[in-house]
Scaffold this active site. Structure first.
Site: not given
Ligand code: NAD
Length: 440
Positions: A155, A264, A267
């Protein structure tokens, strides 16, 4: 092990640096010469806590290098990781744009020397790694390589820790020879008992999409529950606690907000929908999560408008935070990119602050947005303050000072950072997210 990493974005630079921290010899390659020149000087192109120090330490230790030349890294490498971007295609149809990936495959193929594992680390639709292998074989028919998939789960904002202490490592391979190379690369994590999940290549590729889709579903679920809370007079924070303490559900990703964003989830959820369509199957829960997320951003615009008494025309809105989450400078798909233009279109003046995201935001938001260097400047003469991103530095602002400089006392907290009663006691007209119990 000798490792080459192609692409020095968030994933490439963090993976390369952490592999060098494990003791491997790493060369990171990017076609962006300016980025590489900066990296060679120890300048990090992204904001990621802890990264600059770790890059400097491993460069000094001689284990980490940056270059634009594949020829300086690929021939020697035991493994070549591809970590280039796979954004949504510019056609706007939701398919992942794999052109960077295939280009990287074509470019690296002639440099393969001796047995090498080529590892796809980019997030790609099922079947892509096999296509990459085909491109490499066609470009260099004598190349001795195995293809592998090693999706990345880090992350932004916590990337170093996520890479050094992940919940698991997923490795998709077709034979033991490639598995052995990857096990060796991740040996430092194996030694601290990190689960290493070894699967086929297709499964590894799909695990990444399934993980992101599940988390996106969880966020859309709690946002929808927050909206229900507002309608029925319930409290979304207490609701999240009440369900999250159930071990089968879990506490994480149950925070109402303005919708998920970033490089992330948006998409990857849509790319997964395209993949399932192509295979004649459905993913209706993921479809719903995507729709709910779009609706959530529109709902936040209405929430702000309602807080302003029904119209934002001619009013000044101060915005705290622009990035899709704190501790990153990444503006990709940030909810601010939808919400602020909608307010500006109706005639609002927007004054914004973000600790790291303003440079990127200025490229993506309407030119009329005014950026200020200090969060208190956002409040000067504002008719409302919107807390868009929950940066730590906004948690302990001097709210009496904030209120004293505002034109009207409206505060819309899209992330539920503040204690409603305290904010009201200071004198704000405070609006949280999903806090319907307060309206009863
Ligand atoms: P990014 O866009 O930040 O960086 C990609 C880099 O690759 C750029 O520096 C670009 O110049 C370089 N590049 C492109 N083509 C190249 C080529 N042919 N040769 C050399 N360099 C090339 O991308 P990112 O955010 O790091 O994401 C990379 C992949 O990892 C994507 O598939 C993404 O979905 C996935 N991922 C991202 C994250 C995240 O948090 N950003 C997390 C997990 C997975």
């Amino acid at each position: 092990m000798k490792i080459a990493i192609i692409g020095t974005g968030y994933v490439g630079i963090v993976s390369g640096t952490c592999f060098s921290e494990f003791g491997h010899e790493v060369v990171c390659i990017d076609k962006d010469a300016a980025k590489v020149a900066a990296l060679c000087q120890g300048q990090i192109p992204i904001y990621e806590p802890g990264l600059a120090d770790m890059v400097a330490k491993n460069m000094t230790g001689g284990r980490l290098h940056f270059t634009t030349e594949l020829s300086e890294a690929v021939p020697e490498a035991d493994a070549v990781f591809i970590a280039v971007g796979t954004p949504s295609s510019r056609r706007g149809d939701g398919y992942a744009d794999l052109s960077y990936l295939y280009q990287a495959a074509k470019d690296l193929a002639p440099h393969l020397t001796g047995y090498t594992v080529v590892v796809d680390k980019s997030t790609v639709p099922v079947g892509t790694a096999r296509q990459v292998a085909r491109v490499i074989s066609e470009t260099n028919p004598t190349a001795d390589f195995d293809m592998a998939s090693n999706p990345e789960f880090l992350r932004e904002g916590a990337a170093i820790n996520d890479f050094m202490r992940p919940d698991r490592v997923v490795i998709g391979v077709e034979n033991e020879k490639a598995a052995t190379v990857l096990r060796e690369i991740y040996n430092a994590l194996y030694l601290i008992e990190t689960p290493i999940v070894i699967t086929g290549i297709e499964t590894a590729e799909l695990i990444k999409y399934a993980a992101n889709a599940f988390l996106a579903v969880k966020i859309s679920f709690i946002n929808e529950m927050a909206n229900i809370c507002e309608a029925v007079g319930a409290d979304a924070i207490a609701l999240a606690k009440g369900i999250g303490l159930d071990g089968r559900i879990g506490k994480k990703f149950l925070h109402p907000g303005p919708g998920y964003g970033g490089s992330c989830f948006p998409k990857d959820t849509v790319a997964l929908l395209r993949t399932v369509q192509e295979h004649g199957v459905s993913a209706r829960i993921v479809e719903a999560a995507v729709e709910v997320n779009a609706a959530q951003k529109a709902r936040m615009v209405k929430k702000i408008r309602d807080a302003l008494g029904g119209s934002e025309t001619g009013l000044t809105i101060g915005v705290l935070g622009l990035t899709f989450k704190p501790e990153t400078d990444d503006m990709r798909e940030s909810p601010a990119l939808t919400i602020l233009p909608a307010l500006i279109e109706k005639g609002a003046k927007v004054v914004a602050h973000d600790p790291q995201g303003m440079r990127e935001a200025a490229k993506l938001l309407p030119d009329s947005v005014i950026y200020v260097e200090n969060p208190y400047e956002v409040c000067l003469g504002a008719d409302a303050i919107i807390l868009m991103t929950e940066w730590n530095q906004y948690r302990a602002l001097d709210f009496k000072r904030v209120l004293a400089t505002m034109n009207k006392p409206v505060f819309v907290d899209l992330r539920n950072v503040y204690e409603p009663n305290k904010m009201r006691a200071i004198g704000f007209e405070y609006h949280g997210n999903g806090r319907g119990h307060e309206k009863r």
